[in-house]
Design a protein around this motif. Sequence first.
Motif, short mmCIF file in Angstrom:
data_model
loop_
_atom_site.label_atom_id
_atom_site.label_comp_id
_atom_site.label_asym_id
_atom_site.label_seq_id
_atom_site.Cartn_x
_atom_site.Cartn_y
_atom_site.Cartn_z
N TYR A 67 -9.27 -10.72 35.00
CA TYR A 67 -10.54 -10.17 35.47
C TYR A 67 -10.90 -8.91 34.69
O TYR A 67 -12.02 -8.77 34.20
CB TYR A 67 -10.45 -9.87 36.96
CG TYR A 67 -11.70 -9.25 37.53
CD1 TYR A 67 -12.77 -10.04 37.92
CD2 TYR A 67 -11.79 -7.87 37.69
CE1 TYR A 67 -13.92 -9.46 38.45
CE2 TYR A 67 -12.94 -7.29 38.21
CZ TYR A 67 -14.00 -8.09 38.59
OH TYR A 67 -15.13 -7.52 39.11
N LYS A 92 -16.96 -11.86 34.02
CA LYS A 92 -15.83 -11.65 34.94
C LYS A 92 -15.63 -12.84 35.88
O LYS A 92 -14.52 -13.28 36.08
CB LYS A 92 -16.00 -10.34 35.68
CG LYS A 92 -15.96 -9.13 34.73
CD LYS A 92 -15.52 -7.90 35.40
CE LYS A 92 -15.49 -6.73 34.45
NZ LYS A 92 -14.32 -6.68 33.61
N VAL A 93 -16.71 -13.37 36.44
CA VAL A 93 -16.60 -14.52 37.34
C VAL A 93 -16.13 -15.75 36.57
O VAL A 93 -15.32 -16.53 37.07
CB VAL A 93 -17.93 -14.78 38.09
CG1 VAL A 93 -17.85 -16.07 38.90
CG2 VAL A 93 -18.25 -13.61 38.99
N ILE A 148 -12.50 -15.65 36.39
CA ILE A 148 -11.87 -16.04 37.66
C ILE A 148 -11.80 -17.56 37.73
O ILE A 148 -10.77 -18.12 38.12
CB ILE A 148 -12.63 -15.45 38.85
CG1 ILE A 148 -12.48 -13.92 38.85
CG2 ILE A 148 -12.10 -16.02 40.17
CD1 ILE A 148 -13.32 -13.21 39.89
N ILE A 162 -6.01 -13.78 45.85
CA ILE A 162 -6.98 -12.69 45.81
C ILE A 162 -6.39 -11.43 46.44
O ILE A 162 -6.52 -10.32 45.90
CB ILE A 162 -8.30 -13.09 46.51
CG1 ILE A 162 -9.05 -14.11 45.67
CG2 ILE A 162 -9.17 -11.88 46.80
CD1 ILE A 162 -9.58 -13.58 44.35
N LEU A 213 -8.45 -7.80 44.20
CA LEU A 213 -9.87 -7.99 43.97
C LEU A 213 -10.60 -8.21 45.30
O LEU A 213 -9.97 -8.48 46.33
CB LEU A 213 -10.10 -9.19 43.05
CG LEU A 213 -9.53 -9.09 41.64
CD1 LEU A 213 -9.80 -10.37 40.85
CD2 LEU A 213 -10.11 -7.89 40.90
N SER A 253 -14.43 -11.66 48.37
CA SER A 253 -15.52 -12.61 48.10
C SER A 253 -15.22 -13.49 46.88
O SER A 253 -15.84 -14.55 46.72
CB SER A 253 -16.84 -11.87 47.89
OG SER A 253 -16.78 -11.05 46.74
N TYR A 254 -14.28 -13.10 46.04
CA TYR A 254 -13.93 -13.90 44.86
C TYR A 254 -13.05 -15.11 45.20
O TYR A 254 -12.78 -15.94 44.35
CB TYR A 254 -13.23 -13.05 43.81
CG TYR A 254 -14.16 -12.09 43.10
CD1 TYR A 254 -15.33 -12.54 42.49
CD2 TYR A 254 -13.87 -10.74 43.03
CE1 TYR A 254 -16.18 -11.67 41.84
CE2 TYR A 254 -14.72 -9.85 42.38
CZ TYR A 254 -15.86 -10.33 41.79
OH TYR A 254 -16.71 -9.47 41.14
N GLU A 312 -14.60 -18.29 44.23
CA GLU A 312 -14.61 -18.53 42.78
C GLU A 312 -13.26 -19.07 42.30
O GLU A 312 -13.21 -19.94 41.43
CB GLU A 312 -15.00 -17.25 42.04
CG GLU A 312 -16.31 -16.64 42.47
CD GLU A 312 -17.49 -17.60 42.48
OE1 GLU A 312 -17.55 -18.51 41.62
OE2 GLU A 312 -18.37 -17.43 43.35
#
Length: 75
Positions: A14, A22-23, A26, A48, A53, A56-57, A60
């Motif tokens: 990340y 960045k996403v 992931i 996660i 991080l 919310s990731y 992803e």
Amino acid sequence: MTISELGSELKKMYHSAPENEKVTFIHLFGIKYGSTLLKNKYSAGEIIKASGLNDSYKTEVQKGIKLSKYVSYTE
């Protein structure tokens, strides 16, 4: 790999990603380690949390894991 090791790798990927990707990195993590995550029944939430991080990731990472069934990672 342990959850802690996977979390560290996700954090590294990340933070090394170009600013607007960045996403994508992931997702790439999920693709690269999807088989390991599935084999060991690790959840995206656990990874996660170990990475530090934003929660919310998690979605992803899950997308990358799903993609790992259809694509392969090469460096």
